[in-house]
Design a protein around this motif. Structure first.
Motif, PDB file in Angstrom:
ATOM      1  N   ILE A 108       0.821  -1.196   0.000  1.00 54.76           N
ATOM      2  CA  ILE A 108       0.000   0.000   0.000  1.00 54.76           C
ATOM      3  C   ILE A 108       0.864   1.259   0.000  1.00 54.76           C
ATOM      4  O   ILE A 108       1.903   1.312   0.630  1.00 54.76           O
ATOM      5  N   GLY A 109       0.406   2.292  -0.707  1.00 54.80           N
ATOM      6  CA  GLY A 109       1.090   3.580  -0.753  1.00 54.80           C
ATOM      7  C   GLY A 109       1.598   3.879  -2.146  1.00 54.80           C
ATOM      8  O   GLY A 109       1.789   2.979  -2.969  1.00 54.80           O
ATOM      9  N   THR A 110       1.811   5.151  -2.410  1.00 53.19           N
ATOM     10  CA  THR A 110       2.237   5.569  -3.744  1.00 53.19           C
ATOM     11  C   THR A 110       3.578   4.968  -4.152  1.00 53.19           C
ATOM     12  O   THR A 110       3.686   4.414  -5.250  1.00 53.19           O
ATOM     13  N   PRO A 111       4.627   5.021  -3.317  1.00 51.77           N
ATOM     14  CA  PRO A 111       5.906   4.422  -3.738  1.00 51.77           C
ATOM     15  C   PRO A 111       5.787   2.917  -4.010  1.00 51.77           C
ATOM     16  O   PRO A 111       6.333   2.409  -4.985  1.00 51.77           O
ATOM     17  N   SER A 112       5.052   2.217  -3.159  1.00 53.08           N
ATOM     18  CA  SER A 112       4.893   0.771  -3.352  1.00 53.08           C
ATOM     19  C   SER A 112       4.079   0.458  -4.597  1.00 53.08           C
ATOM     20  O   SER A 112       4.397  -0.477  -5.339  1.00 53.08           O
ATOM     21  N   ALA A 113       3.023   1.216  -4.829  1.00 53.80           N
ATOM     22  CA  ALA A 113       2.211   0.994  -6.030  1.00 53.80           C
ATOM     23  C   ALA A 113       3.033   1.276  -7.289  1.00 53.80           C
ATOM     24  O   ALA A 113       2.952   0.533  -8.270  1.00 53.80           O
ATOM     25  N   ALA A 114       3.838   2.339  -7.264  1.00 50.36           N
ATOM     26  CA  ALA A 114       4.708   2.640  -8.409  1.00 50.36           C
ATOM     27  C   ALA A 114       5.751   1.547  -8.592  1.00 50.36           C
ATOM     28  O   ALA A 114       6.043   1.130  -9.719  1.00 50.36           O
ATOM     29  N   ALA A 115       6.304   1.043  -7.492  1.00 51.77           N
ATOM     30  CA  ALA A 115       7.288  -0.037  -7.578  1.00 51.77           C
ATOM     31  C   ALA A 115       6.667  -1.291  -8.170  1.00 51.77           C
ATOM     32  O   ALA A 115       7.315  -1.994  -8.949  1.00 51.77           O
TER      33      ALA A 115
END
Length: 137
Positions: A64-71
């Motif tokens: 969850i979260g923007t960095p994780s979703a982008a990763a």
């Protein structure tokens, strides 16, 4: 607008305004991969039951979260590209600017390539096999 679960549900189309995975308590996530039987709540991996279709976003690894979703999107894109293309791109980038010389795969890349190049990407992710299966059905 207040960022309540109701607002998230209405404007972001999130199920009941939640984020992340949705599965029953006490069970592992669907398509959790190798960790499904080991960890009680592993994130699902990128694979789906449909050949050639991968998932990415906050509902799969790394979370969850923007960095994780982008990763997860970067992992998905890298999963669909052969190791040989990765090595070629690293070598090309290392030659463009001295700042990126550290990216050169060098000798180890030439040793690694023949060992794994035929194995990546896996057959269900190869564009050619997905096109063939779509045209034959």
């Amino acid at each position: 607008i207040i960022g309540s679960p109701l607002a998230h549900e209405a404007f972001l189309r999130r199920d009941r305004g939640t984020y992340g995975m949705a599965w029953a308590a006490g069970t592992s996530a669907p398509h959790a991969g190798l960790l499904g039987g080991v960890l009680p709540f592993p994130f699902p991996n990128l694979k789906t039951p449909v050949d050639g279709l991968l998932r990415c976003g906050d509902s799969c690894f790394p979370g969850i979260g923007t960095p994780s979703a982008a990763a997860s999107g970067a992992i998905c894109a890298n999963t669909m590209t052969s190791v040989g293309k990765h090595l070629d791109l690293l070598a090309e980038a290392s030659k463009r600017d001295p700042l990126y010389k550290f990216l050169d795969p060098g000798f180890m890349g030439s040793v690694y390539r023949p060992l794994v190049e035929g194995l990546t990407p896996s057959n269900e992710l190869k564009v050619e096999s997905v096109k063939e299966s779509a045209s034959s059905s």
